[in-house]
Scaffold this active site. Structure first.
Site, PDB file in Angstrom:
ATOM      1  N   GLU A  45       0.835  -1.194   0.000  1.00  0.00           N
ATOM      2  CA  GLU A  45       0.000   0.000   0.000  1.00  0.00           C
ATOM      3  C   GLU A  45       0.878   1.255   0.000  1.00  0.00           C
ATOM      4  O   GLU A  45       1.852   1.347   0.746  1.00  0.00           O
ATOM      5  CB  GLU A  45      -0.885  -0.034   1.255  1.00  0.00           C
ATOM      6  CG  GLU A  45      -1.895   1.083   1.351  1.00  0.00           C
ATOM      7  CD  GLU A  45      -2.839   0.928   2.542  1.00  0.00           C
ATOM      8  OE1 GLU A  45      -3.830   1.664   2.608  1.00  0.00           O
ATOM      9  OE2 GLU A  45      -2.573   0.053   3.413  1.00  0.00           O
ATOM     10  N   LYS A 114      -9.182   3.247  -2.586  1.00  0.00           N
ATOM     11  CA  LYS A 114      -9.532   2.471  -1.396  1.00  0.00           C
ATOM     12  C   LYS A 114     -10.935   2.857  -0.927  1.00  0.00           C
ATOM     13  O   LYS A 114     -11.290   4.035  -0.881  1.00  0.00           O
ATOM     14  CB  LYS A 114      -8.505   2.734  -0.295  1.00  0.00           C
ATOM     15  CG  LYS A 114      -8.581   1.792   0.887  1.00  0.00           C
ATOM     16  CD  LYS A 114      -7.389   1.991   1.823  1.00  0.00           C
ATOM     17  CE  LYS A 114      -7.393   1.021   2.985  1.00  0.00           C
ATOM     18  NZ  LYS A 114      -6.221   1.211   3.872  1.00  0.00           N
ATOM     19  N   CYS A 175      -5.722  -3.394   1.948  1.00  0.00           N
ATOM     20  CA  CYS A 175      -5.485  -3.509   3.392  1.00  0.00           C
ATOM     21  C   CYS A 175      -6.766  -3.661   4.211  1.00  0.00           C
ATOM     22  O   CYS A 175      -7.331  -4.736   4.314  1.00  0.00           O
ATOM     23  CB  CYS A 175      -4.644  -2.331   3.883  1.00  0.00           C
ATOM     24  SG  CYS A 175      -3.868  -2.624   5.505  1.00  0.00           S
ATOM     25  N   SER A 358      21.623  -0.892  33.720  1.00  0.00           N
ATOM     26  CA  SER A 358      21.475  -0.824  35.179  1.00  0.00           C
ATOM     27  C   SER A 358      21.686  -2.156  35.883  1.00  0.00           C
ATOM     28  O   SER A 358      21.799  -2.194  37.105  1.00  0.00           O
ATOM     29  CB  SER A 358      20.073  -0.316  35.513  1.00  0.00           C
ATOM     30  OG  SER A 358      19.102  -1.301  35.164  1.00  0.00           O
TER      31      SER A 358
END
EC number: 6.3.5.1
Length: 700
Positions: A45, A114, A175, A358
């Protein structure tokens, strides 16, 4: 007569607004598809401009440069004799659409806009685009002059149509349309479309891959047909990692699977499939043929004088179905954020990373992700990836360097720094040093006490007062302020070393500072604003503590890092308060007033279940009915929402983090909420109180 078709789909590591690089990757994918015998190539896309352009879609430049790339594709000899399906924004009648532009031999066949736009979570497509609402209708689109000059066409069809080639029929989904309750492939299939294509811009979320695969296989199980899915891959400029998983399916079975995570910028999948298998499969579904296919409204068909099959294909072996292979969540974490780090490093043109280490789980997990990245780089180079080799040589500033050992590469790109204070224990110092030795990072140990003392001295000089820790008789305000001074000075020191440590070693460049606050700590605000959680990027900021522990366990076994065993066994602690007899007296869960497991539950209910204080209380009453009484549930919910709302302001400055978890509190794009709350929630907590009394009365 030919009936076997070879089709190609791909996953491309496109980069927002990198029109030159995007063009080259598209051309390379078409070249590979043709070399593999494909006559139809599908791309991701919005691949021409890159999916993540966001508000750059408003700019006319983005439309102009996309058209220029389209013209270059049409003119290229690489695109001849193959139907090319590319994604780009298109302006039609002054309205901007997210489109597929399908062309063949210098002629545009169809522009398909789309119809269902993604507008939830990280997606904002309705902000920039308009959905095409005219189902099964087309209009004339007047091509811009630069395209007319190439195609010699004045207008082309624009809208909801399908392609009819000499031998089959092809229809597009884009999509989100696959995810809608009434997907276009349903009616297209009933109207005789045999090949469905889906161009996606779908990003990684832990445990999401199966949903994509299930939707595609179910679509072709019910309706028959061939389904191609293309997707973007990589980091195209922000918090998201697009995770590939290109695939080809037919009649409910997978025939080609693309990688979910890799350092290859271009990945092309092909499959050779028999159209007669689709036709015979559909012929057996009587309910489809009798009740539905005969009644469906037809799609406009764009006739294409081209065949996907060859005349003589009897001896062409068809592809065989395969079983989809999924990664475990721990594997997903080891691969996805590591690939994201690689893209960020090479595209930012920095010389490596600096990580405050750490000795705890979170920073250890971040170190492991960099080490995993180094593993993937070495593997990619070993398998001949010249782009990765060129990038790594640029990063380490050594043109003859070829990475073979991940530890050696890690020593060149990762600097770890343990910043001790008088409140740090020897155990955390040893754990940090041991892990650094095992992964090979360049490790620095230093003390921040002189800087802490200097800052507190300035305050005392100005005010005449000296703050004390609670154990020394100080108030809670003094205690918190003294902790925050240490935390914030670590951020200042981290950035100083990121800018100058390579200079001090006679090397060029600077380092990206890595943060290591997990998603649960961010949700509650259990971090100091502008401390080591403030960094350039944070690869674990979207991952829960529970998943991070599983990932560290995975790394211990996968990479043979025994130092991680001690780190996993140690209690999580900030080490900002004075030690008791040399031992840690402060733990994270005690400070937060809840466990990390509980925090994950609150996070999922708040974001995914969309529960406010009262709804969360009602949910937890049943969920925890065997664990604690209603009064305790109410107290816990009130405590969470009080802390959450009090600290929400910290989300506005949260370091950009890899998005991996659907309950992320990222304030910038994903979790849009106020940051100034009425933290006592009077109305909501009163509702909880009323319900709490009612629940207790029922139990009596």
């Amino acid at each position: 007569m030919g009936r076997k078709v070879t089709v190609a789909t791909c996953a491309l590591n496109q980069w927002a607004l990198d029109f030159e690089g995007n063009l080259q990757r598209i051309l390379k994918s078409i070249e590979i598809a043709k070399r593999k015998g494909a006559r139809y190539r599908l791309g991701p896309e919005l691949e021409i401009c890159g999916y993540g352009c966001w508000d750059h879609y408003y700019e006319s430049d983005t439309l102009l440069h996309s058209l220029q790339v389209l013209a270059a594709l049409l003119e290229s000899p690489v695109t001849q004799d193959i139907i090319c399906d590319v994604g780009m924004p298109v302006m039609h009648r002054n309205v901007r659409y997210n489109c597929r532009v399908i062309f063949l031999n210098r002629r545009v066949l169809l522009i398909r806009p789309k119809m269902a736009l993604a507008n939830e979570g990280n997606y904002r497509e309705l902000r920039w685009f308009t959905p095409w609402s005219r189902s099964r209708q087309t209009e004339e689109y007047f091509l811009p002059r630069m395209i007319q000059d190439v195609t010699k066409q004045e207008t082309v069809p624009f809208g909801d149509a399908v392609l009819a080639t000499r031998d089959t029929c092809i229809g597009s989904e884009i999509c989100e349309e696959l995810w809608t309750p009434h997907s276009p492939h349903v009616h297209m299939g009933l109207d005789g479309v045999e090949i469905f294509t889906n161009a996606s811009g779908s990003h990684h979320v832990l445990r999401k891959a199966h949903a994509r695969v299930d939707l595609v296989t179910m679509a072709t199980t019910k309706n028959g047909g061939i389904y191609l899915l293309a997707n973007q891959k990589g980091c195209d400029g922000d918090r998201l990692y697009y995770d590939g998983c290109a695939l080809i399916a037919m009649n409910g079975h997978i025939f080609a699977q693309g990688s979910q995570f890799s350092l290859n910028d271009v990945e092309v999948l092909t499959a050779t499939l028999d159209l007669e298998d689709v036709r015979s499969y559909r012929a057996e579904i009587s309910s489809r043929n009798l009740a539905q296919a005969s009644k469906v409204s037809p799609y406009p068909r764009v006739k294409v004088d081209f065949a996907l099959s060859c005349h003589e294909d009897l001896l062409e072996p068809p592809s065989e179905p395969i079983e989809w292979k999924y990664h475990s969540p721990a594997e997903e974490i080891s691969l996805g954020p590591a690939c994201w780090l690689w893209d960020f490093l090479r595209r930012s043109r920095q010389a490596g990373f600096l990580l405050p280490l750490s000795g705890g789980v979170d920073s250890a997990a971040t170190a492991c992700l960099v080490y995993s990245m180094c593993h993937q780089v070495c593997e990619a180079v070993k398998h001949g990836n010249q782009e990765v080799l060129a990038d790594v040589r640029t990063i380490v500033d050594q043109l003859s360097y070829t990475p073979q050992d991940p530890r050696d590469l890690c020593g060149r790109v990762l600097t770890t720094c343990y910043m001790a204070s008088e409140n740090s224990s020897q155990e955390t110092c040893d754990r940090a040093r041991e892990l650094a030795q095992q992964i090979g990072s360049h490790h620095i140990g230093l003390h921040i006490d002189p800087a802490v003392k200097a800052v507190v001295d300035i305050f005392s000089l100005v005010t005449g007062k000296r703050p004390l820790f609670a154990v020394h008789g100080g108030s809670s305000r003094e205690n918190l302020a003294l902790q925050n001074v240490q935390a914030r000075l670590r951020m200042v020191v981290a950035y100083l070393f990121a800018q100058l440590s390579l200079w001090a070693r006679g090397a060029r460049g600077g380092l990206l500072v890595l943060g290591s606050a997990n998603v649960d700590e961010s949700l509650l605000g259990y971090l100091t604003k502008y401390d080591c959680s403030s960094a350039d990027i944070n690869p674990i900021g979207g991952i829960s503590k529970t998943d991070l522990k599983a990932f560290v366990q995975f790394c211990m076994e996968r990479f043979q890092l025994p130092a991680l065993q001690r780190i996993l066994a140690a209690p999580a602690t900030a080490e900002l308060e004075p030690l008791t007899d040399g031992k840690v007296s402060q733990t994270d869960e005690e400070d937060m007033g809840m466990t990390y497991a509980e925090l994950s539950i609150y996070g999922r209910l708040r974001k995914i279940a969309k529960a406010g204080p009262y709804s969360m209380f009602c949910r937890l009453l049943t969920m925890w009915k065997d664990v604690c009484p209603p009064r305790q549930v109410a107290d816990r919910v009130r405590h969470f929402f009080s802390k959450y709302s009090m600290n929400r302001h910290k989300m506005t400055t949260l370091t950009p983090a890899y998005h991996a978890e659907s309950y992320s509190p990222d304030d910038n794009r994903f979790d849009l909420r106020p940051f100034l709350y009425h933290t006592s929630w009077p109305w909501q907590f009163r509702c909880i109180e009323d319900a709490e009394w009612g629940s207790e009365a029922m139990q009596m």
